[in-house]
Design a protein around this motif. Sequence first.
Motif, PDB file in Angstrom:
ATOM      1  N   PRO A  83      32.033  23.469  50.141  1.00 14.30           N
ATOM      2  CA  PRO A  83      32.483  22.117  49.767  1.00 14.30           C
ATOM      3  C   PRO A  83      33.981  21.973  50.039  1.00 14.30           C
ATOM      4  N   TRP A  84      34.401  20.792  50.468  1.00 12.27           N
ATOM      5  CA  TRP A  84      35.756  20.583  50.961  1.00 12.27           C
ATOM      6  C   TRP A  84      36.823  20.925  49.924  1.00 12.27           C
ATOM      7  N   LEU A  85      36.654  20.481  48.690  1.00 13.94           N
ATOM      8  CA  LEU A  85      37.675  20.749  47.680  1.00 13.94           C
ATOM      9  C   LEU A  85      37.773  22.246  47.379  1.00 13.94           C
ATOM     10  N   ARG A  86      36.646  22.939  47.391  1.00 14.64           N
ATOM     11  CA  ARG A  86      36.671  24.386  47.147  1.00 14.64           C
ATOM     12  C   ARG A  86      37.366  25.122  48.290  1.00 14.64           C
ATOM     13  N   ALA A  87      37.076  24.718  49.529  1.00  7.60           N
ATOM     14  CA  ALA A  87      37.723  25.354  50.681  1.00  7.60           C
ATOM     15  C   ALA A  87      39.238  25.172  50.614  1.00  7.60           C
ATOM     16  N   GLN A  88      39.689  23.955  50.263  1.00  8.61           N
ATOM     17  CA  GLN A  88      41.125  23.714  50.130  1.00  8.61           C
ATOM     18  C   GLN A  88      41.731  24.615  49.052  1.00  8.61           C
ATOM     19  N   ALA A  89      41.043  24.701  47.915  1.00  5.39           N
ATOM     20  CA  ALA A  89      41.583  25.486  46.798  1.00  5.39           C
ATOM     21  C   ALA A  89      41.698  26.962  47.166  1.00  5.39           C
ATOM     22  N   MET A  90      40.738  27.497  47.909  1.00  4.31           N
ATOM     23  CA  MET A  90      40.776  28.916  48.277  1.00  4.31           C
ATOM     24  C   MET A  90      41.990  29.236  49.134  1.00  4.31           C
ATOM     25  N   VAL A  91      42.309  28.364  50.097  1.00  2.47           N
ATOM     26  CA  VAL A  91      43.480  28.608  50.937  1.00  2.47           C
ATOM     27  C   VAL A  91      44.758  28.375  50.144  1.00  2.47           C
ATOM     28  N   GLU A  92      44.784  27.330  49.361  1.00  5.43           N
ATOM     29  CA  GLU A  92      45.980  27.037  48.564  1.00  5.43           C
ATOM     30  C   GLU A  92      46.313  28.190  47.630  1.00  5.43           C
ATOM     31  N   GLN A  93      45.292  28.841  47.069  1.00  4.56           N
ATOM     32  CA  GLN A  93      45.498  29.929  46.109  1.00  4.56           C
ATOM     33  C   GLN A  93      45.559  31.305  46.765  1.00  4.56           C
ATOM     34  N   GLU A 107      51.301  14.738  50.805  1.00  4.93           N
ATOM     35  CA  GLU A 107      50.798  15.448  49.628  1.00  4.93           C
ATOM     36  C   GLU A 107      50.297  16.834  50.009  1.00  4.93           C
ATOM     37  N   ARG A 108      49.592  16.936  51.111  1.00  3.49           N
ATOM     38  CA  ARG A 108      49.071  18.234  51.537  1.00  3.49           C
ATOM     39  C   ARG A 108      50.181  19.149  52.051  1.00  3.49           C
ATOM     40  N   GLU A 109      51.257  18.571  52.546  1.00  2.00           N
ATOM     41  CA  GLU A 109      52.400  19.376  52.991  1.00  2.00           C
ATOM     42  C   GLU A 109      52.969  20.192  51.836  1.00  2.00           C
ATOM     43  N   GLN A 110      52.817  19.698  50.607  1.00  2.00           N
ATOM     44  CA  GLN A 110      53.305  20.423  49.441  1.00  2.00           C
ATOM     45  C   GLN A 110      52.401  21.594  49.087  1.00  2.00           C
ATOM     46  N   ARG A 111      51.182  21.594  49.614  1.00  2.00           N
ATOM     47  CA  ARG A 111      50.186  22.599  49.226  1.00  2.00           C
ATOM     48  C   ARG A 111      49.894  23.626  50.320  1.00  2.00           C
ATOM     49  N   PHE A 112      50.113  23.240  51.584  1.00  2.00           N
ATOM     50  CA  PHE A 112      49.739  24.104  52.700  1.00  2.00           C
ATOM     51  C   PHE A 112      50.849  24.167  53.743  1.00  2.00           C
ATOM     52  N   LEU A 113      50.799  25.223  54.561  1.00  2.00           N
ATOM     53  CA  LEU A 113      51.546  25.269  55.805  1.00  2.00           C
ATOM     54  C   LEU A 113      50.596  24.824  56.912  1.00  2.00           C
ATOM     55  N   PHE A 114      51.017  23.850  57.720  1.00  2.00           N
ATOM     56  CA  PHE A 114      50.160  23.304  58.778  1.00  2.00           C
ATOM     57  C   PHE A 114      50.539  23.891  60.133  1.00  2.00           C
ATOM     58  N   SER A 115      49.544  24.027  60.999  1.00  2.00           N
ATOM     59  CA  SER A 115      49.823  24.388  62.380  1.00  2.00           C
ATOM     60  C   SER A 115      50.784  23.352  62.961  1.00  2.00           C
ATOM     61  N   ALA A 231      54.614  33.876  52.463  1.00  2.00           N
ATOM     62  CA  ALA A 231      55.045  34.647  53.631  1.00  2.00           C
ATOM     63  C   ALA A 231      53.859  35.080  54.489  1.00  2.00           C
ATOM     64  N   ARG A 232      52.760  35.440  53.848  1.00  2.00           N
ATOM     65  CA  ARG A 232      51.579  35.854  54.605  1.00  2.00           C
ATOM     66  C   ARG A 232      51.012  34.681  55.400  1.00  2.00           C
ATOM     67  N   GLY A 233      50.940  33.515  54.755  1.00  2.00           N
ATOM     68  CA  GLY A 233      50.447  32.334  55.459  1.00  2.00           C
ATOM     69  C   GLY A 233      51.343  31.948  56.618  1.00  2.00           C
TER      70      GLY A 233
END
Length: 266
Positions: A83-93, A107-115, A231-233
């Motif tokens: 499910p989309w929200l779960r997939a997002q949470a796994m990467v965010e965490q 909003e997503r820029e605050q949560r993820f590093l984007f290609s 740093a890993r991301g």
Amino acid sequence: MSISPRGATLMDEHRAVRRLCLLAPLALVAQPALARDLLVVGTSFPRIFEVSGKPGEADGLGAELMRRAAARMGLGLRFEVLPWLRAQAMVEQGQADVLVGPYRTPEREQRFLFSRQAFYADALVFYARRNLATHWVGDFTALAQVPVAIVQGWAYGDEFERARPGLQVLSTALTVETGLLMLKRGRIELLASNERNTAPVIEALGLAQELQIINPPISFQRGHFAYTRNARGEAWRDSIDQVMSQMRATGELRELARQWHIAIPE
């Protein structure tokens, strides 16, 4: 006091060893995750990331790009379609390494590093029943009294978000299928979705004669790979970006997109 050639050599060797000892931890920080397999997650995006018949596998342009990147980096990888929200949470965490396909938003820029470069493009559109008078002509203010639904976790672009407080967004559909059935049954008058995701669901539900796209598009969005904001991301992002740039330069990305019938940004 003079120093013998032998003494000078020993001092130089000592300095060199000390310098290596100081630099070694920095090297570990710079590439903290590149010695293990990738866990790549996403939800079911037609032709971008789809369930495969084999456990730990996936199909689609995004999955194929990740497979090729991992092979060139000498890594194994595993896919999970969630499910989309779960997939997002796994990467965010930090529980997974790569999220396939999110549109880039503040909003997503605050949560993820984007290609740094997107690998596909989508048109966001409204769907309506065929017997319904057209409300959408490109002006959000005309929709103030029109019941609208959106899909949970999706991004529709800056203009839509600015207009959203003035819209009558009655429902947030958990899936595209749920939203289309709400539209068919008259619970809403417009469903905001994208053509790539929605067309195969309409066909599967047998609704092609009942529902239609209302132009013009709401917005055009670009899909990326996203990584954990640490740093890993950052190490994963930089290494995979390099491979993607090579694939774009050689035309490999364009050919794969053609095979999967996906539009790619210039």
